[in-house]
Write an enzyme that holds these catalytic residues in place. Sequence first.
Site, PDB file in Angstrom:
ATOM      1  N   PHE A  44     -21.720   9.321  -0.757  1.00  0.00           N
ATOM      2  CA  PHE A  44     -21.460   9.205   0.687  1.00  0.00           C
ATOM      3  C   PHE A  44     -21.244   7.765   1.136  1.00  0.00           C
ATOM      4  O   PHE A  44     -21.269   7.483   2.330  1.00  0.00           O
ATOM      5  CB  PHE A  44     -22.624   9.816   1.476  1.00  0.00           C
ATOM      6  CG  PHE A  44     -22.870  11.255   1.146  1.00  0.00           C
ATOM      7  CD1 PHE A  44     -22.122  12.258   1.746  1.00  0.00           C
ATOM      8  CD2 PHE A  44     -23.834  11.622   0.214  1.00  0.00           C
ATOM      9  CE1 PHE A  44     -22.334  13.594   1.421  1.00  0.00           C
ATOM     10  CE2 PHE A  44     -24.052  12.948  -0.109  1.00  0.00           C
ATOM     11  CZ  PHE A  44     -23.299  13.943   0.496  1.00  0.00           C
ATOM     12  N   PHE A  81     -18.949   7.571  15.990  1.00  0.00           N
ATOM     13  CA  PHE A  81     -17.720   8.292  15.648  1.00  0.00           C
ATOM     14  C   PHE A  81     -17.044   8.924  16.866  1.00  0.00           C
ATOM     15  O   PHE A  81     -16.312   9.892  16.751  1.00  0.00           O
ATOM     16  CB  PHE A  81     -17.970   9.332  14.545  1.00  0.00           C
ATOM     17  CG  PHE A  81     -17.816   8.725  13.171  1.00  0.00           C
ATOM     18  CD1 PHE A  81     -18.719   7.785  12.717  1.00  0.00           C
ATOM     19  CD2 PHE A  81     -16.751   9.053  12.354  1.00  0.00           C
ATOM     20  CE1 PHE A  81     -18.557   7.176  11.484  1.00  0.00           C
ATOM     21  CE2 PHE A  81     -16.581   8.452  11.112  1.00  0.00           C
ATOM     22  CZ  PHE A  81     -17.490   7.516  10.685  1.00  0.00           C
ATOM     23  N   CYS A 132     -10.290   8.436   1.898  1.00  0.00           N
ATOM     24  CA  CYS A 132     -11.152   9.629   1.865  1.00  0.00           C
ATOM     25  C   CYS A 132     -10.832  10.665   2.946  1.00  0.00           C
ATOM     26  O   CYS A 132     -10.335  11.739   2.618  1.00  0.00           O
ATOM     27  CB  CYS A 132     -12.619   9.216   1.956  1.00  0.00           C
ATOM     28  SG  CYS A 132     -13.181   8.375   0.467  1.00  0.00           S
ATOM     29  N   LYS A 154     -10.101   0.021   7.963  1.00  0.00           N
ATOM     30  CA  LYS A 154     -11.320  -0.290   8.695  1.00  0.00           C
ATOM     31  C   LYS A 154     -11.683  -1.739   8.395  1.00  0.00           C
ATOM     32  O   LYS A 154     -11.176  -2.305   7.407  1.00  0.00           O
ATOM     33  CB  LYS A 154     -12.464   0.652   8.301  1.00  0.00           C
ATOM     34  CG  LYS A 154     -12.903   0.469   6.851  1.00  0.00           C
ATOM     35  CD  LYS A 154     -13.874   1.522   6.396  1.00  0.00           C
ATOM     36  CE  LYS A 154     -15.222   1.388   7.053  1.00  0.00           C
ATOM     37  NZ  LYS A 154     -16.265   2.189   6.369  1.00  0.00           N
TER      38      LYS A 154
HETATM   39  N1  NAD Z   1     -13.939   4.787  -1.716  1.00  0.00           N
HETATM   40  C1  NAD Z   1     -14.944   5.370  -1.067  1.00  0.00           C
HETATM   41  O1  NAD Z   1     -15.447   4.864  -0.065  1.00  0.00           O
HETATM   42  C2  NAD Z   1     -15.504   6.685  -1.555  1.00  0.00           C
HETATM   43  C3  NAD Z   1     -16.683   7.179  -0.968  1.00  0.00           C
HETATM   44  C4  NAD Z   1     -17.177   8.399  -1.403  1.00  0.00           C
HETATM   45  C5  NAD Z   1     -16.492   9.135  -2.344  1.00  0.00           C
HETATM   46  N2  NAD Z   1     -15.334   8.639  -2.880  1.00  0.00           N
HETATM   47  C6  NAD Z   1     -14.648   9.435  -3.897  1.00  0.00           C
HETATM   48  O2  NAD Z   1     -14.810   8.766  -5.131  1.00  0.00           O
HETATM   49  C7  NAD Z   1     -13.674   8.969  -5.964  1.00  0.00           C
HETATM   50  C8  NAD Z   1     -13.119   7.617  -6.377  1.00  0.00           C
HETATM   51  O3  NAD Z   1     -12.687   6.935  -5.226  1.00  0.00           O
HETATM   52  P1  NAD Z   1     -12.328   5.374  -5.257  1.00  0.00           P
HETATM   53  O4  NAD Z   1     -12.051   5.007  -3.855  1.00  0.00           O
HETATM   54  O5  NAD Z   1     -13.364   4.629  -6.028  1.00  0.00           O
HETATM   55  O6  NAD Z   1     -10.968   5.436  -6.116  1.00  0.00           O
HETATM   56  P2  NAD Z   1     -10.183   4.238  -6.803  1.00  0.00           P
HETATM   57  O7  NAD Z   1      -8.778   4.663  -6.853  1.00  0.00           O
HETATM   58  O8  NAD Z   1     -10.565   2.949  -6.158  1.00  0.00           O
HETATM   59  O9  NAD Z   1     -10.761   4.196  -8.293  1.00  0.00           O
HETATM   60  C9  NAD Z   1     -10.520   5.140  -9.267  1.00  0.00           C
HETATM   61  C10 NAD Z   1     -10.578   4.457 -10.635  1.00  0.00           C
HETATM   62  O10 NAD Z   1     -10.572   5.450 -11.650  1.00  0.00           O
HETATM   63  C11 NAD Z   1      -9.798   4.956 -12.734  1.00  0.00           C
HETATM   64  N3  NAD Z   1      -9.379   6.076 -13.577  1.00  0.00           N
HETATM   65  C12 NAD Z   1      -8.395   6.982 -13.377  1.00  0.00           C
HETATM   66  N4  NAD Z   1      -8.350   7.865 -14.390  1.00  0.00           N
HETATM   67  C13 NAD Z   1      -9.318   7.514 -15.249  1.00  0.00           C
HETATM   68  C14 NAD Z   1      -9.791   8.062 -16.488  1.00  0.00           C
HETATM   69  N5  NAD Z   1      -9.234   9.157 -17.013  1.00  0.00           N
HETATM   70  N6  NAD Z   1     -10.819   7.452 -17.099  1.00  0.00           N
HETATM   71  C15 NAD Z   1     -11.388   6.354 -16.559  1.00  0.00           C
HETATM   72  N7  NAD Z   1     -10.997   5.791 -15.410  1.00  0.00           N
HETATM   73  C16 NAD Z   1      -9.980   6.374 -14.746  1.00  0.00           C
HETATM   74  C17 NAD Z   1      -8.656   4.218 -12.060  1.00  0.00           C
HETATM   75  O11 NAD Z   1      -8.034   3.303 -12.962  1.00  0.00           O
HETATM   76  C18 NAD Z   1      -9.395   3.523 -10.897  1.00  0.00           C
HETATM   77  O12 NAD Z   1      -9.864   2.244 -11.265  1.00  0.00           O
HETATM   78  C19 NAD Z   1     -12.714   9.821  -5.135  1.00  0.00           C
HETATM   79  O13 NAD Z   1     -12.917  11.170  -5.441  1.00  0.00           O
HETATM   80  C20 NAD Z   1     -13.140   9.543  -3.708  1.00  0.00           C
HETATM   81  O14 NAD Z   1     -12.803  10.587  -2.834  1.00  0.00           O
HETATM   82  C21 NAD Z   1     -14.832   7.425  -2.516  1.00  0.00           C
END
Ligand code: NAD
Length: 459
Positions: free
Chosen positions: A153, A253, A264, A326
């Site tokens: 979260f 919000f 997200c 943001k």
């Molecule tokens: N960013 C946020 O604030 C946030 C908050 C909560 C949940 N999430 C969820 O977390 C997940 C990741 O989000 P993010 O923002 O960190 O994404 P991101 O795109 O910043 O990072 C994803 C990473 O995964 C790597 N990757 C892709 N395929 C891969 C594999 N097969 N093996 C290893 N690494 C691999 C990519 O190279 C990249 O560095 C999503 O499902 C998102 O919805 C994100």
Amino acid sequence: MRITVIGTGYLGVTHAACMAELGFEVLGLDIDPVRVASLSEGLLPFHEPGLPELLRKHVKSGRLRFTTSYQEVGAWGDVHFIGVGTPQRAGEGAADMSFVDAATISLARNITKDSLIVGKSTVPVGTTRRLKTLVRDNKRPGVSVNLAWNPEFLREGFAVVDTLTPDRLVVGVESPEDEAILRKVYAKALADGVPLITTDFETAELVKVAANAFLATKISFINAFSEVTEAVGGDIRTLADAIGLDVRIGRRFLNAGIGFGGGCLPKDIRALQARAAELGLDRSMRFLDEMDQINLRRRERAVDLARVMLGSLSQSRIAILGVTFKPNSDDVRDSPALDIANKLFDEGAEVTVYDPAGNVNASRRSPQHHYVTSMGDAVKNADLILLLTEWDEFKTLTPEGLAAQTGTRKIIDGRNILEARVWEDSGWSLGSIGRRYSATQVTEGPHREQLQLSSGPSA
Ligand SMILES: NC(=O)c1ccc[n+]([C@@H]2O[C@H](COP(=O)([O-])OP(=O)(O)OC[C@H]3O[C@@H](n4cnc5c(N)ncnc54)[C@H](O)[C@@H]3O)[C@@H](O)[C@H]2O)c1
């Protein structure tokens, strides 16, 4: 207990560094070798307050390492967190699960000792059960590999604090033994009184998307009312303050503006609708389509206002202050600010962008704009200024301070952070979301008709 984190993006690096801060040995894995090389030197490839310090500290201590080798991860770790991306599939609402599936299969094939895989990515309901089959079909014989889901979260801009001191922890597990492992991982937070909700896979997956759907709805709710206050001449900020004082509603919000974006909320509400449709439940989540439309209409409204205030966008010079989705982040994924900049450009405006952290990412996606490194450079030749992301630097703007840097006296406050009356009393023409653009500012002249057309809810 050795922890690995698969995928080192916003979520993954934060989780990895925070696990090291809690005292665990941590190995992060990414398929992007450039990212892994940078992280291995303690260099964070994105902006997140507090994270560079934590990363450097634990890379230096040796407690936090990075690799591209699934073989190394599979042989080394006891608990493997999956934090790879789940972006929106091109041309569809559904989530692209190929990264999660690939990471799970690679892990399962390379794990050589009894382990727990813990999903953290945001996924469609039913994913964990589906991945269980993938793990069973790909794991080595004689090795026990269990699955759990532990949605994340964290908020960008507050990612470290949110990870170390979350509001709650949610774990979807199939056995008390797996719950016990996660209780060890989160022992510090639990000792500090953070509530732990232990549930089944499906509920754990749904908690995350339900939370995001609720937040998106709250923002779109107030933005729907902002269309009404614009049309009838009310004040959306006062309305939000007044309803927000009801503790059942709450003020957070409820800020009307150019709406939500980022990596997200938009993709999560679309993925939820797509999954609901697959389950034959499209009516249950249909309201989210309306939330999405309200959200996107606010971007149009900002462009309409700009057109009204300038008469024509063609060959106008527009300064954009803030381009990330943001403040305190460099993330421009589905950023309303960048979308508005692009729409203005498409209508013939020359757009100059200044963002304290987002210029590099924005210029990769939208190289057609000029990017400058100070607010002064952005506004000096502008005909109109659009304040689109509420960085502290912009919250403290004064009419006199800004007037000293530019010849224009026209500004759009896309985040409702400026005191409209104060700016107007100082001779500025101020357009904002949720307030009728005052006809007194353009009482006569060629744009009056256009103004009346555009100041109501946009189509
Ligand atoms: N960013 C946020 O604030 C946030 C908050 C909560 C949940 N999430 C969820 O977390 C997940 C990741 O989000 P993010 O923002 O960190 O994404 P991101 O795109 O910043 O990072 C994803 C990473 O995964 C790597 N990757 C892709 N395929 C891969 C594999 N097969 N093996 C290893 N690494 C691999 C990519 O190279 C990249 O560095 C999503 O499902 C998102 O919805 C994100």
